[in-house]
Write a protein that holds these residues in place. Structure first.
Motif, short mmCIF file in Angstrom:
data_model
loop_
_atom_site.label_atom_id
_atom_site.label_comp_id
_atom_site.label_asym_id
_atom_site.label_seq_id
_atom_site.Cartn_x
_atom_site.Cartn_y
_atom_site.Cartn_z
N SER A 1 0.78 -1.27 -0.13
CA SER A 1 0.13 0.09 0.06
C SER A 1 0.82 1.09 -0.11
CB SER A 1 -0.84 -0.03 1.43
OG SER A 1 -0.38 0.32 2.43
N SER A 2 2.09 1.23 0.48
CA SER A 2 3.03 2.30 0.53
C SER A 2 3.31 2.94 -0.89
CB SER A 2 4.06 2.00 1.35
OG SER A 2 4.93 1.12 0.68
N THR A 3 3.03 1.98 -1.74
CA THR A 3 3.46 2.42 -3.36
C THR A 3 2.43 3.47 -3.93
OG1 THR A 3 1.97 0.71 -4.22
CG2 THR A 3 4.41 0.23 -3.91
N TYR A 4 1.13 3.71 -3.16
CA TYR A 4 0.47 4.80 -3.45
C TYR A 4 0.02 5.50 -2.32
CZ TYR A 4 -3.29 1.49 -1.59
OH TYR A 4 -4.09 0.53 -0.96
N GLY A 5 1.07 5.57 -1.19
CA GLY A 5 0.76 6.50 -0.37
C GLY A 5 0.30 6.23 1.02
N VAL A 6 -0.20 4.95 1.26
CA VAL A 6 -0.71 4.41 2.36
C VAL A 6 0.49 3.53 3.17
CG1 VAL A 6 -2.37 3.33 3.64
CG2 VAL A 6 -3.03 4.48 1.73
N PRO A 7 1.25 4.15 4.48
CA PRO A 7 1.92 3.08 4.98
C PRO A 7 1.55 1.87 5.33
CG PRO A 7 1.97 5.44 5.86
CD PRO A 7 1.07 5.17 5.05
N ILE A 8 2.21 1.00 5.31
CA ILE A 8 1.74 -0.77 5.69
C ILE A 8 1.27 -0.70 7.00
CG2 ILE A 8 3.07 -1.56 3.74
CD1 ILE A 8 5.58 -2.31 5.72
N ASP A 9 1.61 0.17 7.87
CA ASP A 9 1.35 -0.10 9.23
C ASP A 9 0.25 1.08 9.78
OD1 ASP A 9 2.85 2.46 8.89
OD2 ASP A 9 4.27 1.82 10.87
N ALA A 10 -0.28 1.78 8.77
CA ALA A 10 -1.46 2.51 8.79
C ALA A 10 -2.86 1.95 8.70
CB ALA A 10 -1.34 3.80 7.83
N PRO A 11 -3.68 2.38 9.19
CA PRO A 11 -5.06 1.94 9.01
C PRO A 11 -5.47 1.76 7.58
CG PRO A 11 -5.44 3.45 10.67
CD PRO A 11 -3.80 3.43 10.10
N GLY A 12 -5.77 0.43 6.87
CA GLY A 12 -5.89 0.13 5.47
C GLY A 12 -4.55 -0.18 4.79
N GLY A 13 -3.38 -0.06 5.41
CA GLY A 13 -2.24 -0.41 5.22
C GLY A 13 -2.10 -2.07 4.79
N TYR A 14 -1.18 -2.35 3.81
CA TYR A 14 -0.75 -3.79 3.72
C TYR A 14 0.29 -4.31 2.85
CZ TYR A 14 -2.81 -2.81 -0.98
OH TYR A 14 -3.25 -2.23 -2.45
N ARG A 15 0.98 -5.35 3.12
CA ARG A 15 2.06 -5.77 2.27
C ARG A 15 1.89 -7.33 2.27
NH1 ARG A 15 7.15 -4.40 0.60
NH2 ARG A 15 8.67 -6.25 0.69
N SER A 16 1.68 -7.70 0.95
CA SER A 16 1.05 -9.23 1.00
C SER A 16 1.48 -9.75 -0.55
CB SER A 16 -0.08 -9.56 1.11
OG SER A 16 -0.96 -8.74 0.63
N GLU A 17 2.19 -10.87 -0.59
CA GLU A 17 2.45 -11.47 -1.74
C GLU A 17 1.22 -12.13 -2.52
OE1 GLU A 17 4.90 -15.09 -2.78
OE2 GLU A 17 6.32 -13.61 -2.94
N VAL A 18 0.85 -11.78 -3.78
CA VAL A 18 -0.04 -12.60 -4.36
C VAL A 18 0.30 -13.36 -5.75
CG1 VAL A 18 -1.80 -10.72 -3.77
CG2 VAL A 18 -0.59 -10.61 -6.08
N GLU A 19 -0.33 -13.95 -6.02
CA GLU A 19 -0.03 -15.08 -7.46
C GLU A 19 -0.55 -14.68 -8.51
OE1 GLU A 19 0.86 -19.49 -6.79
OE2 GLU A 19 -0.58 -19.09 -5.47
N TYR A 20 -0.20 -14.67 -9.73
CA TYR A 20 -0.78 -14.56 -11.05
C TYR A 20 -1.21 -13.19 -11.18
CZ TYR A 20 -0.61 -19.51 -11.35
OH TYR A 20 -0.29 -20.90 -11.35
N ALA A 21 -0.27 -12.15 -10.87
CA ALA A 21 -0.74 -10.63 -10.80
C ALA A 21 -0.61 -9.94 -12.32
CB ALA A 21 0.09 -9.88 -10.02
#
Length: 400
Positions: free
Chosen positions: A295-315
């Motif tokens: 989420s930090s790639t569009y301005g929302v820190p990963i530790d902020a409400p709504g923030g995230y950092r996760s690996e996905v498949e077939y993107a």
């Protein structure tokens, strides 16, 4: 005795006198009339004259201006054009032997010495020497073209994108040196998205199986502000089958068509109310077997409400702002029923794998009844403006 008077003597005297006049003084023959006229003179043979275009002595010459050496009143012999380091500029004579033309572009910031011999009609030879110096720009700009050699086949939605690494202030100068040739013929237009980026597309999606050849002939072009084009580019690619995905945010089923035939359906979940998926036409930009969503790639820190950092498949990326079609096994229960994503098109792992394997760069996904329209500059959002607006973005025929 009778006397006979002779009356012819005066007449004979006159004849004798006339004959004497015709024969000249003291009886000499009269001169021939032809002998008394002036003998004709042969006009002088003009000397051969060697010139150049641009003229010898020129400075700040455009390096793409074709250098020519020419002979008047004669023919050229040996012509040599060399840079300061001794490198010879290739070229050749025309059929008349009066014009030598360089067969390569000149280099920037280089002084060339021109030495040429010429012979006139009388066989006299002369040698002419001079210099021509090219311009030294303040800096250069290099174009990057997509599609490129790594993408020989793309989908029907793929615009041609050219990005420069410097701002272009003379857009018309650049655009006049861009060429697109298609087989079969397809009309299209360039449109500037920024001072560095210009795209090309037709009014509608490319016809399937079109061959496209792109030439960016910007070497040596003055693009403004003391900047010159550093190099040209040539790219060829093909348009594949027509592949279009369609999803309505009120229905949440992704329908996939190949050449207008429905081939697959997928339940999906789009962006929730707080992060709605933009409506509009998307183009697949790139694909990753595994991708880390951050989420930090569009301005929302990963530790902020709504923030995230996760690996996905077939993107499969659809926008710069982070809209993907990707596997979301955690939302399978909501897919087809509720919008719960951060904006992406969530599908099952199996469906994401099918999309990844069967759709690719340049293929289209159309989203309706969702959020505000995807921006033209967000990825390849080119299709989200009308044709009239698109053409108005051209520097050569705005508003056409």
């Amino acid at each position: 005795m009778s006397v006979v008077r002779r009356r012819c003597a005066p007449f004979l005297l006159l004849v004798v006198l006339l004959a004497g006049c015709q024969n000249g003084v003291d009886g000499d023959p009269a001169p021939d009339a032809a002998a008394t006229s002036a003998a004709p003179t042969t006009p002088p043979v003009p000397a051969a004259v060697v010139t150049a275009d641009p003229p010898l002595g020129s400075v700040d010459v455009d390096p793409v201006a074709p250098l020519e050496v020419l002979a008047d009143h004669g023919s050229l012999g040996v012509v040599r054009v060399t840079a300061a380091d001794g490198t010879a500029l290739p070229g050749g004579l025309d059929a008349t032997g009066t014009t030598w033309t360089a067969s390569a572009d000149l280099d920037f910031g280089t002084t060339y010495t021109v030495t040429a011999t010429a012979a006139d009609a009388a066989g006299r030879t002369s040698t002419t020497t001079g210099t021509v110096a090219t311009v030294t720009p303040r800096t250069f700009t290099m174009p990057t073209v997509f599609p490129n050699a790594d993408t020989p086949v793309v989908g029907v939605g793929q615009p041609i994108s050219i990005t420069f690494d410097e701002d272009i202030t003379d857009r018309a100068a650049v655009e006049s040196h861009l060429s697109v040739v298609t087989t079969p013929h397809v009309d299209g237009s360039w449109s500037w998205l920024s001072d560095r980026t210009v795209h090309y597309r037709p009014a509608d999606f490319w016809p399937a199986h079109t061959h496209v050849a792109v030439d960016v002939d910007t070497y040596g072009v003055d693009v403004g502000d003391g900047i010159s084009g550093q190099a040209g580019k040539h790219v060829e690619f093909d348009i594949g089958p027509k592949k279009v995905g369609v999803v309505d945010a009120t229905e949440l089923v992704l329908r996939l068509y190949v050449d207008d035939q429905l081939v697959q359906t997928m339940p999906t979940s789009l962006g929730k109310d707080s992060t709605p998926t933009p409506s509009g036409t998307y183009v697949v930009m790139q694909q990753s077997r595994r991708y880390t969503m951050d989420s930090s790639t569009y301005g929302v820190p990963i530790d902020a409400p709504g923030g995230y950092r996760s690996e996905v498949e077939y993107a499969s990326r659809l926008s710069n702002s982070g809209i993907f079609v990707h596997a979301a096994p955690w939302s399978v229960g909501q897919q087809g029923y509720r919008n719960v994503s951060h904006g992406c098109l969530n599908v099952s792992t199996a469906n994401a794998g099918w999309f990844y394997e069967n759709f690719g760069r340049g293929d289209v996904v159309e989203v309706s009844n969702a959020g505000a329209t995807l921006a033209e500059t967000d990825g390849f959002g080119d299709w989200n403006v009308s044709w009239d607006q698109w053409v108005a973005g051209s520097a050569l025929h705005p508003g056409a």
